[in-house]
Write a protein that holds these residues in place. Sequence first.
Motif, PDB file in Angstrom:
ATOM      1  N   SER A  28       1.072  -1.648   0.070  1.00 16.01           N
ATOM      2  CA  SER A  28      -0.085   0.125  -0.159  1.00 16.01           C
ATOM      3  C   SER A  28       0.895   0.743   0.075  1.00 16.01           C
ATOM      4  CB  SER A  28      -0.704   0.118   1.285  1.00 16.01           C
ATOM      5  OG  SER A  28      -1.447   1.186   1.360  1.00 16.01           O
ATOM      6  N   LEU A  29       0.913   1.686  -1.342  1.00 13.75           N
ATOM      7  CA  LEU A  29       1.497   3.171  -1.364  1.00 13.75           C
ATOM      8  C   LEU A  29       0.651   4.374   0.057  1.00 13.75           C
ATOM      9  CD1 LEU A  29       2.993   4.401  -2.204  1.00 13.75           C
ATOM     10  CD2 LEU A  29       1.257   6.220  -4.192  1.00 13.75           C
ATOM     11  N   GLY A  30      -0.008   4.940   0.315  1.00 12.66           N
ATOM     12  CA  GLY A  30      -1.234   4.964   1.394  1.00 12.66           C
ATOM     13  C   GLY A  30      -0.335   4.980   2.851  1.00 12.66           C
ATOM     14  N   LEU A  31      -0.361   3.794   2.980  1.00 11.84           N
ATOM     15  CA  LEU A  31       0.317   3.028   4.275  1.00 11.84           C
ATOM     16  C   LEU A  31       2.232   3.639   4.470  1.00 11.84           C
ATOM     17  CD1 LEU A  31      -1.140  -0.094   4.896  1.00 11.84           C
ATOM     18  CD2 LEU A  31      -1.983   1.936   6.193  1.00 11.84           C
ATOM     19  N   ALA A  32       2.325   3.235   3.083  1.00 12.36           N
ATOM     20  CA  ALA A  32       3.941   3.943   3.377  1.00 12.36           C
ATOM     21  C   ALA A  32       3.561   5.939   3.565  1.00 12.36           C
ATOM     22  CB  ALA A  32       4.164   3.440   2.168  1.00 12.36           C
ATOM     23  N   ILE A  33       3.356   5.780   2.504  1.00 11.91           N
ATOM     24  CA  ILE A  33       3.048   7.904   2.829  1.00 11.91           C
ATOM     25  C   ILE A  33       3.558   7.655   4.487  1.00 11.91           C
ATOM     26  CG2 ILE A  33       1.486   9.954   2.450  1.00 11.91           C
ATOM     27  CD1 ILE A  33       1.547   8.457  -0.600  1.00 11.91           C
ATOM     28  N   ILE A  34       2.223   7.624   5.331  1.00 15.17           N
ATOM     29  CA  ILE A  34       1.175   7.700   6.779  1.00 15.17           C
ATOM     30  C   ILE A  34       2.699   6.944   7.374  1.00 15.17           C
ATOM     31  CG2 ILE A  34       0.417   7.065   8.323  1.00 15.17           C
ATOM     32  CD1 ILE A  34      -2.182   6.732   6.321  1.00 15.17           C
ATOM     33  N   VAL A  35       3.503   5.801   6.644  1.00 14.40           N
ATOM     34  CA  VAL A  35       4.467   5.408   8.090  1.00 14.40           C
ATOM     35  C   VAL A  35       5.634   6.914   7.844  1.00 14.40           C
ATOM     36  CG1 VAL A  35       6.506   3.694   7.971  1.00 14.40           C
ATOM     37  CG2 VAL A  35       3.406   2.938   8.227  1.00 14.40           C
ATOM     38  N   LEU A  36       5.685   6.978   6.539  1.00 13.53           N
ATOM     39  CA  LEU A  36       7.343   7.748   6.339  1.00 13.53           C
ATOM     40  C   LEU A  36       6.690   9.363   6.090  1.00 13.53           C
ATOM     41  CD1 LEU A  36      10.358   8.306   4.446  1.00 13.53           C
ATOM     42  CD2 LEU A  36       8.834   8.574   2.238  1.00 13.53           C
ATOM     43  N   THR A  37       5.631   9.984   6.333  1.00 15.78           N
ATOM     44  CA  THR A  37       5.884  11.196   6.922  1.00 15.78           C
ATOM     45  C   THR A  37       5.708  11.021   8.936  1.00 15.78           C
ATOM     46  OG1 THR A  37       3.842  11.414   5.516  1.00 15.78           O
ATOM     47  CG2 THR A  37       4.266  12.926   7.470  1.00 15.78           C
ATOM     48  N   ILE A  38       5.644  10.243   9.257  1.00 17.64           N
ATOM     49  CA  ILE A  38       6.361   9.897  10.567  1.00 17.64           C
ATOM     50  C   ILE A  38       7.029   9.772  10.910  1.00 17.64           C
ATOM     51  CG2 ILE A  38       5.244   8.712  12.965  1.00 17.64           C
ATOM     52  CD1 ILE A  38       2.298   7.762  12.018  1.00 17.64           C
ATOM     53  N   ILE A  39       7.713   8.635  10.177  1.00 16.21           N
ATOM     54  CA  ILE A  39       9.316   9.069  10.461  1.00 16.21           C
ATOM     55  C   ILE A  39       9.265   9.613  10.733  1.00 16.21           C
ATOM     56  CG2 ILE A  39      11.523   7.416   9.074  1.00 16.21           C
ATOM     57  CD1 ILE A  39       9.494   5.085   8.523  1.00 16.21           C
ATOM     58  N   VAL A  40      10.056  10.520   9.225  1.00 17.09           N
ATOM     59  CA  VAL A  40      10.221  11.813   9.753  1.00 17.09           C
ATOM     60  C   VAL A  40      10.228  12.822  10.498  1.00 17.09           C
ATOM     61  CG1 VAL A  40      10.380  13.747   7.576  1.00 17.09           C
ATOM     62  CG2 VAL A  40      10.419  11.906   6.866  1.00 17.09           C
ATOM     63  N   LYS A  41       8.893  12.786  11.018  1.00 17.57           N
ATOM     64  CA  LYS A  41       8.751  14.200  11.892  1.00 17.57           C
ATOM     65  C   LYS A  41       9.228  13.286  12.900  1.00 17.57           C
ATOM     66  CE  LYS A  41       5.793  16.558  10.073  1.00 17.57           C
ATOM     67  NZ  LYS A  41       5.944  18.017   9.901  1.00 17.57           N
ATOM     68  N   LEU A  42       9.302  12.505  13.222  1.00 14.80           N
ATOM     69  CA  LEU A  42       9.655  11.888  14.491  1.00 14.80           C
ATOM     70  C   LEU A  42      11.510  11.609  14.529  1.00 14.80           C
ATOM     71  CD1 LEU A  42       7.940   8.468  14.691  1.00 14.80           C
ATOM     72  CD2 LEU A  42       7.546  10.163  16.943  1.00 14.80           C
ATOM     73  N   ILE A  43      12.338  11.982  13.354  1.00 15.87           N
ATOM     74  CA  ILE A  43      13.064  13.051  13.383  1.00 15.87           C
ATOM     75  C   ILE A  43      13.917  13.744  13.793  1.00 15.87           C
ATOM     76  CG2 ILE A  43      14.984  12.834  11.380  1.00 15.87           C
ATOM     77  CD1 ILE A  43      14.485  10.125  10.021  1.00 15.87           C
ATOM     78  N   LEU A  44      12.958  15.009  13.103  1.00 16.41           N
ATOM     79  CA  LEU A  44      12.620  15.737  13.598  1.00 16.41           C
ATOM     80  C   LEU A  44      12.306  16.252  14.514  1.00 16.41           C
ATOM     81  CD1 LEU A  44      11.502  18.345   9.989  1.00 16.41           C
ATOM     82  CD2 LEU A  44      14.202  17.734  10.774  1.00 16.41           C
ATOM     83  N   SER A  45      11.342  15.473  15.358  1.00 19.48           N
ATOM     84  CA  SER A  45      10.859  15.822  16.754  1.00 19.48           C
ATOM     85  C   SER A  45      11.890  16.417  17.501  1.00 19.48           C
ATOM     86  CB  SER A  45      10.462  14.773  16.972  1.00 19.48           C
ATOM     87  OG  SER A  45      11.489  13.900  17.648  1.00 19.48           O
ATOM     88  N   PRO A  46      12.578  16.206  17.898  1.00 22.79           N
ATOM     89  CA  PRO A  46      13.594  17.271  18.677  1.00 22.79           C
ATOM     90  C   PRO A  46      13.332  18.407  18.745  1.00 22.79           C
ATOM     91  CG  PRO A  46      14.982  14.675  18.381  1.00 22.79           C
ATOM     92  CD  PRO A  46      13.693  15.287  17.341  1.00 22.79           C
ATOM     93  N   LEU A  47      14.365  19.208  17.510  1.00 19.77           N
ATOM     94  CA  LEU A  47      13.965  20.280  17.297  1.00 19.77           C
ATOM     95  C   LEU A  47      12.052  20.675  17.176  1.00 19.77           C
ATOM     96  CD1 LEU A  47      15.263  22.995  16.338  1.00 19.77           C
ATOM     97  CD2 LEU A  47      15.162  21.830  13.827  1.00 19.77           C
ATOM     98  N   TYR A  48      11.414  19.902  17.143  1.00 19.86           N
ATOM     99  CA  TYR A  48      10.108  20.458  16.662  1.00 19.86           C
ATOM    100  C   TYR A  48       9.486  20.784  18.188  1.00 19.86           C
ATOM    101  CZ  TYR A  48       8.348  18.959  11.382  1.00 19.86           C
ATOM    102  OH  TYR A  48       7.971  19.695  10.851  1.00 19.86           O
TER     103      TYR A  48
END
Length: 252
Positions: A28-48
């Motif tokens: 599923s491309l949709g699930l992949a997009i959701i998971v990838l978005t969350i991964i990117v957000k978590l990587i940036l979460s300290p700065l966020y």
Amino acid sequence: MSYIFNQLFFNPLYNLLIWLSAVLPGSSLGLAIIVLTIIVKLILSPLYHKTTTSQQKIRALEPKLKELKVKHANNREEQARQTMALYREHGINPLTSFWLLLIQIPIILALFWVFKDSFTINRELLYPFIVPPQAINPTLFGLDLAAKNYVLALLVGVSQFFQMRLAVPPIAPPTSGKDRTFKDDLARSMNLQMRYMMPAFITIVSLGFPAALTLYWLTSNLFAIGHELVVKHKAVAIIGGQVTTTSPSNGQ
């Protein structure tokens, strides 16, 4: 610059999206997009987290900032010095938001192109250890992610409104005529535009994008809303304790 951008941002994100599409149920491309978005957000979460905490602390300090503004109304240099001293006392860095924006720009651009080009697999871009799925499923819960979707676009606008409502609180009502300044009116105008015009603008823009990009935007907004709610209560509690602890020595 194009080579550096591709090597540092586009290629890693593209490969991660294809790998997620291969390992997640139904390719599923949709699930992949959701998971990838969350991964990117978590990587940036300290700065966020640091940015959001600083913003919430500044809001909690608004009464003291107003006191400084009144106390040093005729001395802008001293007002700025005292304001920065107050920021340092409470561990606030006003430039954190700038650094977050600077870091986000290439990532957002890369994600835009990744999701735009994700409906077909470009094997020339894949790392040797990435095993792609036989075919990517471009649907999610019956939604065609390659086509425009008005429901998702509307949800993006609604989520953006609530995110802006948390991130940009309303300004106090205007004071009497003689006390009002152009700066106050400009700040109030910008506040209203950010809270109402921005979500409307983003909704209109989302109407022209494939649903894959809209899904990323929606997931990003929902993550930001959850993060704002968590940080808001923690920051207010921390700054409240600091103000209570230091208030006897601040009566100078």
